[in-house]
Design a protein around this motif. Structure first.
Motif, PDB file in Angstrom:
ATOM      1  N   CYS A 203       0.835  -1.209   0.000  1.00  0.00           N
ATOM      2  CA  CYS A 203       0.000   0.000   0.000  1.00  0.00           C
ATOM      3  C   CYS A 203       0.868   1.256   0.000  1.00  0.00           C
ATOM      4  N   ILE A 204       1.930   1.221   0.794  1.00  0.00           N
ATOM      5  CA  ILE A 204       2.837   2.371   0.893  1.00  0.00           C
ATOM      6  C   ILE A 204       3.473   2.673  -0.465  1.00  0.00           C
ATOM      7  N   ARG A 205       3.911   1.621  -1.153  1.00  0.00           N
ATOM      8  CA  ARG A 205       4.542   1.813  -2.470  1.00  0.00           C
ATOM      9  C   ARG A 205       3.560   2.422  -3.471  1.00  0.00           C
ATOM     10  N   VAL A 206       2.325   1.952  -3.448  1.00  0.00           N
ATOM     11  CA  VAL A 206       1.319   2.458  -4.391  1.00  0.00           C
ATOM     12  C   VAL A 206       0.960   3.915  -4.081  1.00  0.00           C
ATOM     13  N   LEU A 207       0.794   4.228  -2.795  1.00  0.00           N
ATOM     14  CA  LEU A 207       0.365   5.572  -2.405  1.00  0.00           C
ATOM     15  C   LEU A 207       1.441   6.624  -2.658  1.00  0.00           C
ATOM     16  N   GLY A 208       2.692   6.253  -2.514  1.00  0.00           N
ATOM     17  CA  GLY A 208       3.787   7.186  -2.777  1.00  0.00           C
ATOM     18  C   GLY A 208       3.685   8.448  -1.942  1.00  0.00           C
ATOM     19  N   ASN A 209       3.899   9.612  -2.580  1.00  0.00           N
ATOM     20  CA  ASN A 209       3.912  10.864  -1.819  1.00  0.00           C
ATOM     21  C   ASN A 209       2.520  11.356  -1.428  1.00  0.00           C
ATOM     22  N   ARG A 210       1.486  10.636  -1.821  1.00  0.00           N
ATOM     23  CA  ARG A 210       0.133  10.975  -1.335  1.00  0.00           C
ATOM     24  C   ARG A 210       0.012  10.644   0.148  1.00  0.00           C
ATOM     25  N   LEU A 211       0.846   9.693   0.609  1.00  0.00           N
ATOM     26  CA  LEU A 211       0.786   9.210   1.994  1.00  0.00           C
ATOM     27  C   LEU A 211       1.465  10.205   2.926  1.00  0.00           C
ATOM     28  N   GLN A 212       0.667  10.826   3.810  1.00  0.00           N
ATOM     29  CA  GLN A 212       1.215  11.837   4.709  1.00  0.00           C
ATOM     30  C   GLN A 212       0.812  11.624   6.166  1.00  0.00           C
ATOM     31  N   ALA A 213       0.194  10.481   6.451  1.00  0.00           N
ATOM     32  CA  ALA A 213      -0.144  10.146   7.847  1.00  0.00           C
ATOM     33  C   ALA A 213      -0.154   8.618   7.970  1.00  0.00           C
ATOM     34  N   LEU A 214       0.396   8.132   9.080  1.00  0.00           N
ATOM     35  CA  LEU A 214       0.463   6.696   9.337  1.00  0.00           C
ATOM     36  C   LEU A 214      -0.146   6.368  10.690  1.00  0.00           C
ATOM     37  N   HIS A 215      -0.907   5.267  10.742  1.00  0.00           N
ATOM     38  CA  HIS A 215      -1.353   4.694  12.010  1.00  0.00           C
ATOM     39  C   HIS A 215      -0.715   3.308  12.111  1.00  0.00           C
ATOM     40  N   ILE A 216       0.142   3.136  13.098  1.00  0.00           N
ATOM     41  CA  ILE A 216       0.935   1.908  13.198  1.00  0.00           C
ATOM     42  C   ILE A 216       0.471   1.090  14.396  1.00  0.00           C
ATOM     43  N   HIS A 217       0.315  -0.236  14.172  1.00  0.00           N
ATOM     44  CA  HIS A 217      -0.059  -1.158  15.238  1.00  0.00           C
ATOM     45  C   HIS A 217       1.126  -2.065  15.516  1.00  0.00           C
TER      46      HIS A 217
END
Length: 217
Positions: A203-217
């Motif tokens: 998912c991270i690779r596909v989203l690229g620079n659109r990804l600007q927030a992470l929720h980590i478990h």
């Protein structure tokens, strides 16, 4: 790297004590639950709201943390779907305004209708475009980015968890690209990815620079 934690896990102690606890646990920042203010009838008055946000900002400053992210209102008590969406939109206009008071630059907003998704993808996409485009002018005015989050839902027939709105990373980028605005970005919850049977790294690779927030478990 900035490490933050959601205030929800300790918010039962009150916001000020919750901030102290998270700071004491070693977090750099706090992910604030906006529903606590938006749904509080005592804080509907604008003057009272500013007074309250000022107080929790001061508590954060004293404890050397800040609000790096916020969570918009995700639920309003109403049975009618049309009325729910209207109330949710109004609540999250307030969420954006309050985020600006707290210095929150990224507000995570769940897409609507994520609980009954399968077979309704096109309808839900169109409904969400109306919803997010109504919120976008407020995001621009107050300088708060809207981060749409990947969701999951339950398949009652099979008795399992499965993907929902934006769980497919290609649908996720469609949401962001359709909005075509720097104030509209993606939030990836890796726990939600897992429930949807997706690998977070893909998912991270596909989203690229659109990804600007992470929720980590």
């Amino acid at each position: 790297m900035i490490l933050s934690q959601t205030i929800c896990c300790v918010q039962k102690f009150g916001d000020e004590k919750a901030i102290e606890l998270l700071a004491g646990a070693g977090y750099d920042a706090v992910d604030y639950n906006l529903a606590n203010i938006v749904n509080n009838k005592e804080l509907q008055n604008q003057a009272e709201c500013k007074k309250y946000t000022g107080r929790i900002l001061e508590t954060a400053k004293k404890n050397s943390v800040y609000f790096n992210q916020g969570h918009a209102v995700t639920y309003v008590p109403c049975d009618c779907e049309k009325e729910v969406n209207k109330l949710l939109c109004e609540a999250n206009k307030k969420s954006i305004q309050i985020s600006s008071l707290l210095g929150i630059k990224t507000l995570v907003v769940h897409p609507v209708d994520s609980g009954n998704y399968i077979g309704r993808e096109k309808e839900i996409f169109e409904k969400n475009m109306v919803y997010f485009k109504e919120l976008l002018p407020y995001a621009e005015e107050y300088g708060v980015k809207i981060a749409v989050e990947n969701m999951w839902c339950g398949d009652k027939r099979k008795g399992v968890r499965t993907g929902s709105v934006c769980s497919n990373p290609f649908e996720h980028i469609r949401y962001v690209d359709e909005m075509n605005n720097e104030m509209f970005v993606a939030c990836l919850d890796v726990g939600h990815s897992s429930l949807a049977g997706r690998e977070a790294q893909d998912c991270i690779r596909v989203l690229g620079n659109r990804l600007q927030a992470l929720h980590i478990h």
